[in-house]
Write an enzyme that holds these catalytic residues in place. Structure first.
Site, mmCIF file in Angstrom:
data_model
loop_
_atom_site.group_PDB
_atom_site.id
_atom_site.type_symbol
_atom_site.label_atom_id
_atom_site.label_comp_id
_atom_site.label_asym_id
_atom_site.label_seq_id
_atom_site.Cartn_x
_atom_site.Cartn_y
_atom_site.Cartn_z
ATOM 1 N N ASP A 1 41.005 41.306 39.310
ATOM 2 C CA ASP A 1 41.745 42.518 38.974
ATOM 3 C C ASP A 1 43.143 42.518 39.591
ATOM 4 O OD1 ASP A 1 39.344 43.227 37.883
ATOM 5 O OD2 ASP A 1 39.191 45.160 38.917
ATOM 6 N N HIS B 1 40.110 40.117 43.431
ATOM 7 C CA HIS B 1 41.474 40.514 43.094
ATOM 8 C C HIS B 1 42.411 39.330 43.282
ATOM 9 C CE1 HIS B 1 39.350 44.233 44.144
ATOM 10 N NE2 HIS B 1 40.198 44.867 43.344
#
Length: 325
Positions: free
Chosen positions: A132, A274
Site C-alpha cells: 500500500d 507498505h
C-alpha cells in the site's frame, strides 16, 4: 492443369487413329467438291447434283459427323475442366476447414494448458503479497527486484496523488505483470466523506492510472480498511482488505516484520505491507525466498479468487478467499 487436359485430348484421339483418318479424308473431299461447285456456278455450268454423286453425299455426311464429334469433344473437355476446377475448389475449402479445425484445436490445447497451470499454481499453499501507499521509487524498485528474481506475484495498491510523480515506477510495476489496484486518491477515511467525495476519491485514482497503464475493473483497498455500507454501495468495484497485517507501519523493523509474518502466516492469507519504508524492502528480501522455501506460492490478490472460482463481486469487502463482509 492445361497440360493434363491436352494429354486427355490426345489420348481420346490416338485411341482411334484409322477412324479419325477416314473422317478427315472425307472432310477434305467435301471441301474439294464445294470448290468445284463454286467454280461451275461462276462459269455458268450446271451444278453437280449431290444425288448423282453419292461419294460427295457421303463425304458431306462424314464432314457433318466430324464437326459434331469435335463439338462433343470440346464439350467433354470443358466438362473435365469444370470438374477439375470444382475438385480444386473443394480441396481448397477442405484445406481451409482443416486449418480452422487445427486453430480451434490449438485454442482448446491452450485452454487446457491454462487450466493445468492454474491447477499447478494451487498444488500447494498460496499467499498474496500486497503493498500500500506507493509508489515510492527507492523502496518499490527494491521490492520489484526481489519479486522478479524469485518469480513471485504481488499487488500494489497505489495512492492516486502519487501517480504523476512516480509514473515511471508505476509503469515498471505494470509492465512486469504485477497487479495494480487503487488505494484512493488522498488516503482519507472514506467512511467520513460525503457520497460525492467518496466517488471522486475512487474515480480520480482510476483516471490517473489510465493515463499511464491499461486499467479495467480496478480493485479498491479502502484506507484503514474502513468501508461502511455507503462506501461499498458507491465503490463500483470489489474492495480488498487483508487477513495478515505485517505491522511494518508500526514496528519499522525488518526483523520484527519477518518474524511476525513467518510465525502467523497461513494458506490463503492476504498480507498487508507498505512500499514506503526501507525496512519493508529489507524484510521482503528475506521473506520472499524463505516463504518459497517453506512451500508457499506468492501471488497477486486476484489470483486465488480466480483459481478457486470465487467471483469478486461489486460492493463486497474481502479479507481473503471465502472470508468477506
Amino acid at each position: 492443369m492445361l497440360s493434363e487436359e491436352n494429354n486427355r485430348r490426345g489420348k481420346k484421339k490416338s485411341g482411334h487413329p484409322f477412324f479419325w483418318g477416314i473422317l478427315e479424308v472425307f472432310s477434305l473431299l467435301v471441301m474439294f467438291a464445294a470448290g468445284i461447285l463454286a467454280v461451275q456456278k461462276e462459269n455458268g455450268e450446271e451444278a453437280v447434283s449431290f444425288s448423282r454423286h453419292p461419294l460427295i453425299t457421303i463425304a458431306a455426311v462424314a464432314d457433318s459427323f466430324l464437326a459434331e464429334q469435335k463439338v462433343i469433344a470440346a464439350a467433354e473437355s470443358a466438362g473435365d475442366t469444370q470438374k477439375e476446377l470444382t475438385e480444386q475448389k473443394a480441396g481448397e475449402q477442405g484445406e481451409k476447414e482443416g486449418e480452422k479445425a487445427l486453430e480451434e484445436a490449438g485454442k482448446e490445447d491452450e485452454s487446457l494448458e491454462e487450466t493445468k497451470k492454474d491447477e499447478e499454481i494451487f498444488d500447494g499453499p498460496a499467499i498474496a503479497l500486497t503493498f500500500d501507499d506507493g509508489p515510492f521509487t527507492v523502496v518499490t524498485n527494491r521490492i520489484l527486484d526481489v519479486l522478479l528474481e524469485y518469480d513471485a506475484g504481488a499487488t500494489f495498491f497505489v495512492v492516486g496523488s502519487r501517480i504523476e510523480m512516480y509514473s515511471d515506477t508505476l509503469k515498471r510495476i505494470y509492465e512486469n505483470g504485477f497487479e495494480v489496484a487503487s488505494h484512493t486518491w488522498s488516503h482519507q477515511n472514506l467512511d467520513k466523506l460525503s457520497d460525492e467525495e467518496i466517488k471522486r476519491e475512487i474515480e480520480d485514482t482510476e483516471d490517473g492510472l489510465s493515463k499511464y497503464i491499461s486499467v479495467e475493473n480496478v480493485l479498491v483497498r479502502p484506507p484503514y480498511g474502513s468501508a461502511n455500507e455507503t462506501v461499498r454501495a458507491l465503490a463500483g468495484t470489489s474492495l480488498i482488505n487483508w487477513s495478515l497485517d505485517s505491522q511494518d507501519w508500526k514496528s519499522r523493523d525488518a526483523d520484527k516484520i519477518i518474524r511476525h509474518i513467518l510465525d502467523t502466516v497461513q494458506d490463503g492469507d492476504i498480507i498487508l505491507m507498505h512500499d514506503l519504508y526501507d525496512c519493508t524492502a529489507e524484510a521482503v528480501e528475506s521473506l520472499v525466498p524463505e516463504l518459497i522455501e517453506r512451500g508457499y506460492r506468492l501471488v497477486s490478490v486476484s489470483e486465488p479468487f480466480r483459481i478457486k472460482k470465487i467471483p469478486l463481486e461489486e460492493g463486497i469487502l474481502y479479507r481473503k478467499p471465502g472470508d468477506h463482509y
